[in-house]
Design a protein around this motif. Structure first.
Motif, PDB file in Angstrom:
ATOM      1  N   ARG A  30     -59.333 -34.635  25.189  1.00 56.01           N
ATOM      2  CA  ARG A  30     -57.959 -34.927  24.786  1.00 56.01           C
ATOM      3  C   ARG A  30     -57.394 -33.797  23.920  1.00 56.01           C
ATOM      4  O   ARG A  30     -56.207 -33.456  24.016  1.00 56.01           O
ATOM      5  N   THR A  31     -58.252 -33.218  23.094  1.00 52.87           N
ATOM      6  CA  THR A  31     -57.812 -32.120  22.238  1.00 52.87           C
ATOM      7  C   THR A  31     -57.423 -30.900  23.060  1.00 52.87           C
ATOM      8  O   THR A  31     -56.408 -30.246  22.790  1.00 52.87           O
ATOM      9  N   LEU A  32     -58.216 -30.586  24.064  1.00 53.46           N
ATOM     10  CA  LEU A  32     -57.894 -29.436  24.910  1.00 53.46           C
ATOM     11  C   LEU A  32     -56.554 -29.626  25.615  1.00 53.46           C
ATOM     12  O   LEU A  32     -55.768 -28.670  25.744  1.00 53.46           O
ATOM     13  N   ILE A  33     -56.270 -30.847  26.070  1.00 54.32           N
ATOM     14  CA  ILE A  33     -54.983 -31.120  26.698  1.00 54.32           C
ATOM     15  C   ILE A  33     -53.846 -30.877  25.706  1.00 54.32           C
ATOM     16  O   ILE A  33     -52.831 -30.235  26.020  1.00 54.32           O
ATOM     17  N   ALA A  34     -54.010 -31.387  24.476  1.00 57.06           N
ATOM     18  CA  ALA A  34     -52.969 -31.230  23.472  1.00 57.06           C
ATOM     19  C   ALA A  34     -52.767 -29.761  23.107  1.00 57.06           C
ATOM     20  O   ALA A  34     -51.625 -29.307  22.907  1.00 57.06           O
ATOM     21  N   VAL A  35     -53.847 -29.021  23.018  1.00 56.03           N
ATOM     22  CA  VAL A  35     -53.742 -27.597  22.681  1.00 56.03           C
ATOM     23  C   VAL A  35     -53.036 -26.838  23.804  1.00 56.03           C
ATOM     24  O   VAL A  35     -52.173 -25.992  23.551  1.00 56.03           O
TER      25      VAL A  35
END
Length: 265
Positions: A30-35
């Protein structure tokens, strides 16, 4: 960094432990998507780092990278010719056409998730897009060797063979970065064994159901693989300035085939 070999098999995790690792890995995904969504022209890699740290901590996890052997960021942000370990900060401003590699880790209830993703800011040049597509495909093909009874270098060999196939498919020359690769993972981010991204098959410890490896091909456009580390002692760049791509998933061996523990929504 990776510990030492004590036996001829890669440690097996229980079903519950794999679920716990996937919980950490889902936060990473999820963090990679947000970044990626925040990586627009004019944003800095420092901005991306703030997005990552906030999301990881809001999820009740801890950024694996922050403070690891003195690393100052919650992500590694590697742009264009930076292969790995780029330090995020306010001075690296993203531009249209940049290839950005984000490596991210999270610790949840003592278990680690680790994943990397490369993507373009705006539109990539055709050859750079081919490099990035090829690196993703190499990861996907290499993961298929995560089977019970295989040996460690069967995965290495699968990554190497997939790289040569990708060269032909995309019509580009690809260099496999020497000295960097994947690793065991679990209660520590880097555990034994080290996983090279090329090599002869049939060697090294045996994989068993429950074995987990972080698999991370790193490829350079043009075939030249000489690198150097900058004065910050972290940032690794290609000597000739060629762009590099880095993809990674944490993957478990199961009876039903490879299981990605760092899925992205």
């Amino acid at each position: 960094m990776f510990g030492r070999s004590r036996k001829g098999v890669v440690t097996a995790r229980t079903a519950g432990e794999l679920d716990a690792m996937e919980a950490a890995g889902r936060i990473v995904g999820r963090t990679l998507i947000a970044v990626r969504d925040a990586a627009v022209p004019g944003a800095t890699t420092g901005d991306l780092d703030e997005v990552a740290e906030q999301l990881i901590r809001e999820a009740g996890a801890i950024p694996s990278f922050k403070g690891y052997e003195g690393f100052p960021g919650s992500i590694c942000s590697s742009v264009n010719e930076v292969v790995v370990h780029g330090i995020p900060g306010p001075d690296t401003v993203l531009r249209d056409g940049d290839l950005v590699s984000i490596d991210c880790g999270a610790i949840l209830e003592g278990w680690h998730g680790d994943s990397a993703w490369s993507f373009g800011v705006g539109s990539l040049a055709p050859d750079v897009a081919a490099l990035n597509d090829a690196t993703r495909e190499v990861l996907e093909e290499g993961m298929l060797a995560m089977l019970p009874g295989n040996r460690l270098t069967d995965v290495s060999h699968a990554l190497e063979v997939a790289t040569r196939r990708a060269e032909e498919r995309h019509g580009v020359s690809l260099g496999i970065v020497d000295g960097f690769g994947g690793h065991g993972i679990g209660r520590e981010m880097h555990e034994w064994p080290f996983l090279a991204n090329e090599g002869k098959p049939g060697r090294g410890p045996r994989l068993q159901e429950g074995s987990v490896l972080a698999i991370e091909p790193m490829l350079v456009l043009g075939g030249e693989t000489d690198t150097r580390t900058l004065s910050d002692d972290w940032t690794v760049v290609t000597v000739d300035g060629s762009p590099a791509s880095h993809w990674e998933h944490t993957v478990a061996v199961t009876a039903d085939g490879p299981r990605i523990l760092t899925p992205r929504p």
